[in-house]
Design an enzyme around this catalytic site. Structure first.
Site, PDB file in Angstrom:
ATOM      1  N   ASP A  30       0.855  -1.186   0.000  1.00  0.00           N
ATOM      2  CA  ASP A  30       0.000   0.000   0.000  1.00  0.00           C
ATOM      3  C   ASP A  30       0.895   1.242   0.000  1.00  0.00           C
ATOM      4  OD1 ASP A  30      -3.199   0.543   1.181  1.00  0.00           O
ATOM      5  OD2 ASP A  30      -1.772   2.192   1.057  1.00  0.00           O
ATOM      6  N   ILE A  31       0.520   2.212  -0.804  1.00  0.00           N
ATOM      7  CA  ILE A  31       1.353   3.412  -0.965  1.00  0.00           C
ATOM      8  C   ILE A  31       1.303   4.320   0.263  1.00  0.00           C
ATOM      9  CG2 ILE A  31      -0.331   4.977  -2.041  1.00  0.00           C
ATOM     10  CD1 ILE A  31       1.862   5.521  -4.185  1.00  0.00           C
ATOM     11  N   ASN A  86     -12.932  -3.507   2.981  1.00  0.00           N
ATOM     12  CA  ASN A  86     -14.006  -2.513   3.006  1.00  0.00           C
ATOM     13  C   ASN A  86     -14.890  -2.640   1.770  1.00  0.00           C
ATOM     14  OD1 ASN A  86     -12.733  -1.400   5.303  1.00  0.00           O
ATOM     15  ND2 ASN A  86     -11.416  -0.130   4.016  1.00  0.00           N
ATOM     16  N   GLN A  93     -14.511   2.274   1.840  1.00  0.00           N
ATOM     17  CA  GLN A  93     -13.860   1.859   0.593  1.00  0.00           C
ATOM     18  C   GLN A  93     -13.676   3.078  -0.314  1.00  0.00           C
ATOM     19  OE1 GLN A  93     -15.990  -0.989  -1.867  1.00  0.00           O
ATOM     20  NE2 GLN A  93     -14.166  -1.461  -3.062  1.00  0.00           N
ATOM     21  N   HIS A  99     -10.537  -5.306  -2.666  1.00  0.00           N
ATOM     22  CA  HIS A  99      -9.169  -5.554  -2.189  1.00  0.00           C
ATOM     23  C   HIS A  99      -9.186  -5.923  -0.712  1.00  0.00           C
ATOM     24  CE1 HIS A  99     -10.114  -1.273  -1.830  1.00  0.00           C
ATOM     25  NE2 HIS A  99      -9.411  -1.282  -0.709  1.00  0.00           N
ATOM     26  N   PHE A 100      -8.156  -6.660  -0.327  1.00  0.00           N
ATOM     27  CA  PHE A 100      -7.950  -7.049   1.066  1.00  0.00           C
ATOM     28  C   PHE A 100      -6.718  -6.319   1.588  1.00  0.00           C
ATOM     29  CE2 PHE A 100     -10.770 -10.794   1.317  1.00  0.00           C
ATOM     30  CZ  PHE A 100     -11.042 -10.978  -0.028  1.00  0.00           C
ATOM     31  N   HIS A 101      -6.859  -5.671   2.729  1.00  0.00           N
ATOM     32  CA  HIS A 101      -5.706  -5.044   3.390  1.00  0.00           C
ATOM     33  C   HIS A 101      -5.092  -6.061   4.351  1.00  0.00           C
ATOM     34  CE1 HIS A 101      -6.709  -0.690   2.623  1.00  0.00           C
ATOM     35  NE2 HIS A 101      -7.922  -1.192   2.481  1.00  0.00           N
TER      36      HIS A 101
HETATM   37  P1  5GP Z   1      -9.776   1.458   0.740  1.00  0.00           P
HETATM   38  O1  5GP Z   1     -10.005   2.656   1.615  1.00  0.00           O
HETATM   39  O2  5GP Z   1     -10.442   1.610  -0.612  1.00  0.00           O
HETATM   40  O3  5GP Z   1     -10.140   0.168   1.425  1.00  0.00           O
HETATM   41  O4  5GP Z   1      -8.215   1.391   0.528  1.00  0.00           O
HETATM   42  C1  5GP Z   1      -7.561   1.756  -0.639  1.00  0.00           C
HETATM   43  C2  5GP Z   1      -6.073   1.673  -0.361  1.00  0.00           C
HETATM   44  O5  5GP Z   1      -5.390   1.794  -1.602  1.00  0.00           O
HETATM   45  C3  5GP Z   1      -5.548   2.796   0.547  1.00  0.00           C
HETATM   46  O6  5GP Z   1      -4.940   2.218   1.692  1.00  0.00           O
HETATM   47  C4  5GP Z   1      -4.544   3.533  -0.335  1.00  0.00           C
HETATM   48  O7  5GP Z   1      -3.398   3.965   0.365  1.00  0.00           O
HETATM   49  C5  5GP Z   1      -4.198   2.500  -1.393  1.00  0.00           C
HETATM   50  N1  5GP Z   1      -3.835   3.091  -2.677  1.00  0.00           N
HETATM   51  C6  5GP Z   1      -4.545   4.037  -3.357  1.00  0.00           C
HETATM   52  N2  5GP Z   1      -3.911   4.367  -4.506  1.00  0.00           N
HETATM   53  C7  5GP Z   1      -2.793   3.600  -4.561  1.00  0.00           C
HETATM   54  C8  5GP Z   1      -1.716   3.481  -5.519  1.00  0.00           C
HETATM   55  O8  5GP Z   1      -1.674   4.147  -6.554  1.00  0.00           O
HETATM   56  N3  5GP Z   1      -0.738   2.587  -5.228  1.00  0.00           N
HETATM   57  C9  5GP Z   1      -0.765   1.816  -4.098  1.00  0.00           C
HETATM   58  N4  5GP Z   1       0.257   0.977  -3.921  1.00  0.00           N
HETATM   59  N5  5GP Z   1      -1.743   1.917  -3.175  1.00  0.00           N
HETATM   60  C10 5GP Z   1      -2.740   2.792  -3.399  1.00  0.00           C
END
Ligand code: 5GP
Ligand code: ZN
Length: 136
Positions: A30-31, A86, A93, A99-101
């Protein structure tokens, strides 16, 4: 999907620190990590939520989550981890590609969920149970 950041990572249009790649899934760091080693597992097929995954995709995703969780925790010296998933804007989300964290955890890492302890009114728990069971 053209405007999806995860589809663009899968297509190689945006760089990512990849960890596991198969025909079905990709995982990468995750970035904006909650903790170092925070990684994501995504199916290659674009679907928005958990409910749209096939059973095969789900099996492969969750197996990948298990494999990665142990490695990410060990590699970062973590002693635990959270798996978080999420679905929908109201559930946090942001990226509408399922996606899974995996978040490595250590004591006193300062990350807290805003968990709360609710309660049911008289008879409400049974009513909710019936409602869910009817739809299974
Ligand atoms: P969500 O809130 O949708 O469950 O989580 C999305 C996740 O994607 C966030 O933790 C965010 O940091 C990550 N993310 C968003 N854009 C990018 C990207 O361009 N590259 C990477 N590696 N992670 C990303
Ligand atoms: Zn996508």
């Amino acid at each position: 999907m053209k405007d999806c950041v995860f589809c663009r990572i899968i297509a190689g249009e945006i760089p990512a620190a990849k960890l596991i790649e198969t025909d079905v899934v990709l995982s990468f760091l995750d970035i904006a990590p909650v903790n170092p080693g925070h990684c994501l597992v995504v199916p290659k097929r674009h679907v928005a939520t958990l409910l749209e995954l096939s059973q095969d995709e789900l099996n492969i995703c969750i197996f990948t989550v298990q494999r990665l969780a142990g490695a990410a925790a060990r590699a970062t010296g973590a002693v635990g981890f959270n798996v978080l998933q999420n679905n929908g804007r109201c559930a946090g989300q942001i990226v509408p590609h399922v996606h899974f964290h995996i978040i490595p955890r250590s004591p006193d890492d300062g990350f807290k969920f805003g968990w709360r302890e609710g309660s049911y009114a008289e008879g409400e728990l049974e009513e909710v149970q019936r409602g869910i069971r009817k739809l299974l």
